[in-house]
Design a protein around this motif. Structure first.
Motif, PDB file in Angstrom:
ATOM      1  N   SER A 180      -2.227   6.367 -21.940  1.00 11.84           N
ATOM      2  CA  SER A 180      -2.967   6.970 -20.924  1.00 11.84           C
ATOM      3  C   SER A 180      -2.825   8.395 -20.934  1.00 11.84           C
ATOM      4  CB  SER A 180      -2.555   6.527 -19.496  1.00 11.84           C
ATOM      5  OG  SER A 180      -3.073   7.031 -18.545  1.00 11.84           O
ATOM      6  N   GLY A 181      -3.644   9.352 -20.778  1.00 11.76           N
ATOM      7  CA  GLY A 181      -3.625  10.757 -20.341  1.00 11.76           C
ATOM      8  C   GLY A 181      -2.933  11.076 -19.055  1.00 11.76           C
ATOM      9  N   ASP A 182      -3.067   9.914 -18.253  1.00 13.45           N
ATOM     10  CA  ASP A 182      -2.494   9.963 -16.811  1.00 13.45           C
ATOM     11  C   ASP A 182      -2.160   8.782 -16.207  1.00 13.45           C
ATOM     12  OD1 ASP A 182      -3.875  10.499 -13.860  1.00 13.45           O
ATOM     13  OD2 ASP A 182      -1.853  10.451 -14.123  1.00 13.45           O
ATOM     14  N   MET A 183      -0.949   8.217 -15.702  1.00 17.19           N
ATOM     15  CA  MET A 183      -0.816   6.981 -15.514  1.00 17.19           C
ATOM     16  C   MET A 183      -0.776   6.637 -14.061  1.00 17.19           C
ATOM     17  SD  MET A 183       1.767   5.666 -18.387  1.00 17.19           S
ATOM     18  CE  MET A 183       1.369   4.189 -17.609  1.00 17.19           C
ATOM     19  N   HIS A 184      -1.294   7.709 -13.216  1.00 16.34           N
ATOM     20  CA  HIS A 184      -1.012   7.560 -11.854  1.00 16.34           C
ATOM     21  C   HIS A 184      -2.489   7.221 -11.152  1.00 16.34           C
ATOM     22  CE1 HIS A 184       1.861   8.850  -8.623  1.00 16.34           C
ATOM     23  NE2 HIS A 184       1.483   7.675  -8.572  1.00 16.34           N
ATOM     24  N   ALA A 185      -2.477   6.337 -10.407  1.00 15.23           N
ATOM     25  CA  ALA A 185      -4.125   6.044  -9.990  1.00 15.23           C
ATOM     26  C   ALA A 185      -3.990   6.889  -8.507  1.00 15.23           C
ATOM     27  CB  ALA A 185      -3.860   4.314  -9.416  1.00 15.23           C
ATOM     28  N   CYS A 186      -5.063   7.024  -7.963  1.00 21.06           N
ATOM     29  CA  CYS A 186      -5.306   7.977  -6.875  1.00 21.06           C
ATOM     30  C   CYS A 186      -6.285   7.267  -5.900  1.00 21.06           C
ATOM     31  CB  CYS A 186      -5.730   9.373  -7.300  1.00 21.06           C
ATOM     32  SG  CYS A 186      -7.313   9.309  -7.996  1.00 21.06           S
ATOM     33  N   MET A 187      -5.997   7.951  -4.701  1.00 22.75           N
ATOM     34  CA  MET A 187      -7.058   7.582  -3.688  1.00 22.75           C
ATOM     35  C   MET A 187      -7.431   9.132  -3.062  1.00 22.75           C
ATOM     36  SD  MET A 187      -6.716   7.635  -0.143  1.00 22.75           S
ATOM     37  CE  MET A 187      -7.478   6.734   1.413  1.00 22.75           C
ATOM     38  N   HIS A 188      -8.977   8.732  -2.578  1.00 22.43           N
ATOM     39  CA  HIS A 188      -9.303   9.927  -1.497  1.00 22.43           C
ATOM     40  C   HIS A 188     -10.193   9.535  -0.608  1.00 22.43           C
ATOM     41  CE1 HIS A 188     -13.171  10.312  -3.779  1.00 22.43           C
ATOM     42  NE2 HIS A 188     -13.485  11.331  -2.963  1.00 22.43           N
ATOM     43  N   ALA A 189     -10.251  10.376   0.509  1.00 25.94           N
ATOM     44  CA  ALA A 189     -10.953   9.534   1.537  1.00 25.94           C
ATOM     45  C   ALA A 189     -11.636  10.920   2.182  1.00 25.94           C
ATOM     46  CB  ALA A 189     -10.179   8.952   2.520  1.00 25.94           C
ATOM     47  N   THR A 464      -7.760  -4.941  -7.074  1.00 21.89           N
ATOM     48  CA  THR A 464      -8.449  -4.333  -8.089  1.00 21.89           C
ATOM     49  C   THR A 464      -8.632  -2.927  -8.334  1.00 21.89           C
ATOM     50  OG1 THR A 464      -9.899  -6.511  -7.691  1.00 21.89           O
ATOM     51  CG2 THR A 464     -10.964  -4.749  -8.949  1.00 21.89           C
ATOM     52  N   ASP A 465      -8.522  -2.393  -6.953  1.00 18.20           N
ATOM     53  CA  ASP A 465      -8.641  -0.884  -7.057  1.00 18.20           C
ATOM     54  C   ASP A 465      -7.433  -0.451  -7.698  1.00 18.20           C
ATOM     55  OD1 ASP A 465     -10.571  -0.951  -5.119  1.00 18.20           O
ATOM     56  OD2 ASP A 465      -9.607  -0.418  -3.411  1.00 18.20           O
ATOM     57  N   LEU A 466      -6.372  -0.835  -7.837  1.00 21.65           N
ATOM     58  CA  LEU A 466      -5.100  -0.316  -8.456  1.00 21.65           C
ATOM     59  C   LEU A 466      -5.096  -0.488  -9.889  1.00 21.65           C
ATOM     60  CD1 LEU A 466      -2.354   0.855  -8.150  1.00 21.65           C
ATOM     61  CD2 LEU A 466      -1.371  -1.275  -7.986  1.00 21.65           C
ATOM     62  N   ALA A 467      -6.022  -1.716 -10.343  1.00 20.00           N
ATOM     63  CA  ALA A 467      -6.161  -1.823 -11.747  1.00 20.00           C
ATOM     64  C   ALA A 467      -7.125  -0.962 -12.269  1.00 20.00           C
ATOM     65  CB  ALA A 467      -6.794  -3.413 -12.178  1.00 20.00           C
ATOM     66  N   LYS A 468      -8.075  -0.535 -11.398  1.00 18.00           N
ATOM     67  CA  LYS A 468      -8.972   0.725 -11.830  1.00 18.00           C
ATOM     68  C   LYS A 468      -8.512   1.733 -12.065  1.00 18.00           C
ATOM     69  CE  LYS A 468     -11.935  -0.109  -8.462  1.00 18.00           C
ATOM     70  NZ  LYS A 468     -13.169  -0.022  -7.593  1.00 18.00           N
ATOM     71  N   GLY A 469      -7.445   2.048 -11.139  1.00 26.50           N
ATOM     72  CA  GLY A 469      -6.773   3.613 -11.249  1.00 26.50           C
ATOM     73  C   GLY A 469      -7.466   4.354 -10.022  1.00 26.50           C
ATOM     74  N   TRP A 470      -8.483   4.164  -9.209  1.00 29.89           N
ATOM     75  CA  TRP A 470      -8.858   4.758  -8.376  1.00 29.89           C
ATOM     76  C   TRP A 470      -9.552   4.292  -6.958  1.00 29.89           C
ATOM     77  CZ3 TRP A 470     -14.041   3.872  -8.028  1.00 29.89           C
ATOM     78  CH2 TRP A 470     -14.601   3.000  -8.756  1.00 29.89           C
ATOM     79  N   ALA A 471      -9.742   4.683  -6.285  1.00 27.27           N
ATOM     80  CA  ALA A 471     -10.395   4.303  -4.935  1.00 27.27           C
ATOM     81  C   ALA A 471     -11.234   5.419  -4.192  1.00 27.27           C
ATOM     82  CB  ALA A 471      -9.452   3.597  -4.249  1.00 27.27           C
ATOM     83  N   ASN A 472     -12.389   5.214  -3.662  1.00 31.35           N
ATOM     84  CA  ASN A 472     -13.250   5.701  -2.857  1.00 31.35           C
ATOM     85  C   ASN A 472     -14.161   6.948  -3.685  1.00 31.35           C
ATOM     86  OD1 ASN A 472     -12.094   4.120  -0.978  1.00 31.35           O
ATOM     87  ND2 ASN A 472     -10.713   5.689  -0.170  1.00 31.35           N
ATOM     88  N   LEU A 473     -15.127   7.384  -3.197  1.00 33.51           N
ATOM     89  CA  LEU A 473     -15.767   8.394  -3.561  1.00 33.51           C
ATOM     90  C   LEU A 473     -16.584   9.080  -2.155  1.00 33.51           C
ATOM     91  CD1 LEU A 473     -19.096   7.201  -3.597  1.00 33.51           C
ATOM     92  CD2 LEU A 473     -17.875   5.935  -5.606  1.00 33.51           C
ATOM     93  N   GLN A 474     -17.330  10.100  -2.708  1.00 36.13           N
ATOM     94  CA  GLN A 474     -18.124  10.768  -1.617  1.00 36.13           C
ATOM     95  C   GLN A 474     -19.416  10.560  -1.805  1.00 36.13           C
ATOM     96  OE1 GLN A 474     -16.663  12.624   0.923  1.00 36.13           O
ATOM     97  NE2 GLN A 474     -14.822  12.508   0.284  1.00 36.13           N
ATOM     98  N   ALA A 475     -20.020  10.482  -0.654  1.00 33.00           N
ATOM     99  CA  ALA A 475     -21.598  10.116  -0.757  1.00 33.00           C
ATOM    100  C   ALA A 475     -22.428  11.500  -1.170  1.00 33.00           C
ATOM    101  CB  ALA A 475     -22.174   9.785   0.669  1.00 33.00           C
ATOM    102  N   ILE A 476     -23.487  11.410  -1.892  1.00 26.65           N
ATOM    103  CA  ILE A 476     -24.208  12.537  -2.185  1.00 26.65           C
ATOM    104  C   ILE A 476     -24.455  13.405  -0.918  1.00 26.65           C
ATOM    105  CG2 ILE A 476     -26.556  13.515  -2.851  1.00 26.65           C
ATOM    106  CD1 ILE A 476     -24.809  12.581  -5.072  1.00 26.65           C
ATOM    107  N   PRO A 477     -24.171  14.753  -0.964  1.00 27.81           N
ATOM    108  CA  PRO A 477     -24.043  15.679   0.147  1.00 27.81           C
ATOM    109  C   PRO A 477     -25.550  15.585   0.723  1.00 27.81           C
ATOM    110  CG  PRO A 477     -23.737  16.866  -1.813  1.00 27.81           C
ATOM    111  CD  PRO A 477     -23.496  15.435  -2.121  1.00 27.81           C
ATOM    112  N   ARG A 478     -25.830  15.782   1.991  1.00 21.10           N
ATOM    113  CA  ARG A 478     -27.348  15.523   2.560  1.00 21.10           C
ATOM    114  C   ARG A 478     -27.648  16.683   3.367  1.00 21.10           C
ATOM    115  NH1 ARG A 478     -26.305   9.149   4.574  1.00 21.10           N
ATOM    116  NH2 ARG A 478     -25.811   8.278   2.769  1.00 21.10           N
ATOM    117  N   THR A 479     -28.802  17.160   3.243  1.00 21.18           N
ATOM    118  CA  THR A 479     -29.209  18.131   4.457  1.00 21.18           C
ATOM    119  C   THR A 479     -29.370  17.364   5.890  1.00 21.18           C
ATOM    120  OG1 THR A 479     -31.409  17.968   3.794  1.00 21.18           O
ATOM    121  CG2 THR A 479     -30.043  19.711   2.663  1.00 21.18           C
TER     122      THR A 479
END
Length: 701
Positions: A180-189, A464-479
């Motif tokens: 892995s180029g990086d072995m740490h999973a992350c979450m953002h909210a 499953t999130d931990l297996a993926k290594g990431w969690a959450n995303l941002q919606a497309i910015p909206r006017t």
């Protein structure tokens, strides 16, 4: 992104890697380790050839280690942070493969990569997971940092692996080899403090650099010229003071007349009390605002008397009130008398000393804690002569949805009054149906528009999130703008810059679909799309059906498979047999004979996996005389966002297909109505380019 030529090779099956019981390590296992280490040397030797690099094996960390860590994190995670119910090990009973999980990562939504911002220079461990800039792991407690690409270091590493694993370890799991180029999973909210500053759009967000669940909350930071292509910057703020040691929580940015920027944010203290704090840029002349300084006067606000210490958070962008030359901001809270959500208003002249304005701006009984309060004027188009209205919005902590209402604001009495008390905040209009939370807006002076951000959480399991290594995303910015045709709702629409990603348009306008029919659209790929659609039913068919259908509800009426005279009809993302995600209209008649139009997302058959949330979400949407039934749908792997009737209604879903992926995924038009043909006036499908996050810490003007 064009569809891949076949399914990517499955490195290993997540379900097959079960824990082994402890025990002494026998020498025959050392022989296996020796062989594996030899393979590492071979692979590394190959990677040192011109054009190769260490990370070429991929960046999927051992799922065994991640799933173990998930079990520990689940025990410490607040229950409100995840909506998926889980019972023991059966929660991850589905045999997820790398191919399935890799497909879920989006192509053009804002989604940070794994822990790139906090890469380790040397071997460290965290709950049994070792990590460094580039590494190979051969056991839960042993890793090699591959920093220098020299042959002798690799040979030394080979013997070190052999000696440490065979001689030092008392017990072991079966051999694991992952690179892995990086072995740490992350979450953002939660999105924080979006703004336009000196030619750059800035976006901050709650970020856990140490895991995929809520905790260690810091502020991530990224900048963009167009809100589409992003450059990551170092973390803006981390929890390192007593007043924010348990999290740098949600906040906002205010740009002062002299061009300086003030960040207001909630600190989660050492006693878990919520206090308000201030930060300023170290160099306001730096357009990238890379360094932030927490004010020495922090915290500048404590929970007021009568407010529970954990119910006082998320200060919004301040505005200047000319009546007394002060800056004003709102903070969400809760009054336990009546379980009422409330919006508190403060005023200040220097952002250090604040005064609470005596009465709440607004309160609604029974709605519970209001998070991420937002308040802003809307006037529709700039030529409108009608009275300016004000939006009051709050994210409901009880049910995790964002509500808003339109009303009138009296600055003298500090009161906001809804236009329709029956559609007040928390009981009326919603920003979105489905999965979207903690939204915030900012005014973009460059294009004179208001733009909304919101985060979209996962609806799969924590493991499953931990297996993926990431969690959450941002919606497309909206006017966000007032609907001048109705003046009773807002219009949300993807920012226009998203359209620059379009390519390979397919125009299928003008087709007619008979009742009970499905029409396949022959596309190059169906993972990243921007779909423009406009439908209408045969006028004589509509007139012929006068029977009232008052009971229809997106959530409870059976989804896309429940047939009525005038619906459902719309679009399907499917592989044609085992999995499908439906985005559809359904028309019904009320008792007075008027037509009611529903728009729904049916996730119920979107995945064969059982450990994900699958619902039918949506609501009624206003359709005025002469208007066609229109929808714009953004598809990006595991997220589907729909903007209906020009943005009067929006719906967002997370989907986790297991078979309808890669070249097996397709897009279809369907008409499941029993009493009317479907005319597709417009159907243009654009493929969408990917926008990988740029790890450019030194982006310049």
């Amino acid at each position: 992104m064009k569809s891949r030529a076949g399914t990517p090779p499955v490195l290993y099956s997540y379900a097959s890697m079960q824990q082994r019981s402890g025990g002494g390590m026998r020498w025959r296992e050392c022989v296996a380790v020796l062989g594996a280490a030899a393979m590492v040397v071979f692979v590394v030797a190959h990677s040192l050839l011109p054009g190769a690099r260490v990370g070429d094996l991929g960046d999927v960390v051992s799922p065994v280690l991640r799933l173990r860590r998930a079990r520990r994190e689940e025990a410490a995670m607040p229950s409100s942070e995840k909506t998926v119910g889980e019972i023991g090990d059966e929660a991850d009973g589905f045999p997820w493969s790398n191919a399935m999980l890799q497909w879920q990562r989006t192509g053009y939504h804002f989604q940070p990569d794994k822990n790139y911002m906090n890469g380790m220079e040397s071997i460290t461990s965290d709950d049994g997971i070792f990590r460094c800039k580039s590494s190979c792991v051969l056991s839960p407690r042993l890793a090699l940092c591959l920093e220098e690409e020299t042959d002798w270091q690799w040979l030394a590493a080979f013997f070190a692996v052999f000696l440490f694993v065979c001689l030092a370890e008392k017990e072991t799991d079966h051999l694991l080899l992952t690179c892995s180029g990086d072995m740490h999973a992350c979450m953002h909210a939660d999105p924080n403090a979006p703004m336009y500053y000196r030619g750059w759009y800035h976006f901050f967000y709650q970020y856990n650099p140490e895991g995929v669940t809520w905790g260690n909350i810091s502020w991530g930071h990224a900048v963009s010229r167009d809100m589409v292509h992003w450059h990551h910057l170092p973390l803006a703020m981390v929890p390192d003071r007593w007043y924010d040691i348990n999290g740098v929580l949600t906040g906002s940015a205010t740009i002062l007349p002299d061009g300086n920027v003030v960040l207001l944010y909630t600190g989660n203290t050492d006693t878990l009390a919520q206090v308000q704090c201030v930060a300023e840029p170290a160099d306001p002349h730096d357009p990238l605002l890379r360094t932030w300084i927490k004010h020495p006067a922090n915290p500048v606000l404590f929970p007021p008397p009568g407010t529970y210490k954990k119910d006082f958070r998320d200060p919004m962008t301040a505005w200047f009130d000319k009546s007394d030359n002060t800056w004003r901001t709102m903070i969400g809270s809760k009054d336990n008398n009546g379980h009422a959500g409330i919006a508190l208003m403060y005023k200040t002249k220097d952002f250090v000393k604040f005064e609470l304005i005596p009465r709440p701006v607004h309160r609604v009984e029974g709605t519970g804690m209001w998070e991420c309060v937002d308040f802003y004027p809307v006037r529709g188009n700039s030529n409108s002569s009608q009275e300016e209205l004000y939006v009051l919005k709050a994210s409901m902590d009880d049910e995790r949805h964002d509500y808003y209402a339109l009303g009138k604001y009296d600055a003298v009495t500090n009161t906001w009054t809804p236009l329709d008390p029956e559609a007040d905040v928390g009981i009326g209009l919603r920003y979105n149906w489905g999965k979207l939370f903690a939204s915030t807006t900012f005014y973009d002076p460059a294009k004179r528009r208001r733009v909304m951000w919101a985060y979209v959480g996962e609806t799969d399991s924590n493991r499953t999130d931990l297996a993926k290594g990431w969690a959450n995303l941002q919606a497309i910015p909206r006017t966000v703008a007032l609907d001048e045709k109705t003046r009773t709702n807002l219009l949300q629409w993807p920012v226009e810059e998203i359209e620059t990603l379009r390519h390979n348009a397919t125009d299928l306008s003008g087709i007619t679909i008979s009742t009970g029919s499905v029409f396949p659209l022959h596309l190059r790929q169906a993972a990243q799309l921007d779909i423009e659609a406009s439908f209408r039913l045969n006028t004589s068919d509509i007139a012929a059906h006068n029977e009232a259908d008052i009971g229809y509800n997106c959530s409870t009426s059976g989804g896309a498979t429940n047939r009525g005279a005038l619906g459902p009809f719309g679009l399907l993302l499917t592989n044609g047999h085992s999995e499908q995600m439906a985005m559809y209209f359904y028309m019904s008649r009320s008792l007075d004979g008027d037509l009611r139009t529903h728009f729904c997302h049916d996730e119920s058959q979107s995945s064969l996996a059982r450990n994900v949330v699958k619902r039918v979400v949506g609501s009624t949407v206003p359709v005025l005389n002469g208007e066609a039934l229109s929808a714009r749908i953004l598809v990006d792997h595991s997220i589907v966002e729909s903007f209906v009737m020009g943005g009067r209604l929006t719906a967002t879903s997370r989907v986790y297909p297991t078979e309808a992926i890669y070249e097996a995924a397709g897009l279809y038009v369907f008409n499941n109505a029993t009493g009317s043909t479907l005319i597709v006036d417009k159907l243009v499908v654009h493929e969408m380019h990917s926008t990988p996050m740029q790890l450019d810490l030194f982006a310049r003007d």
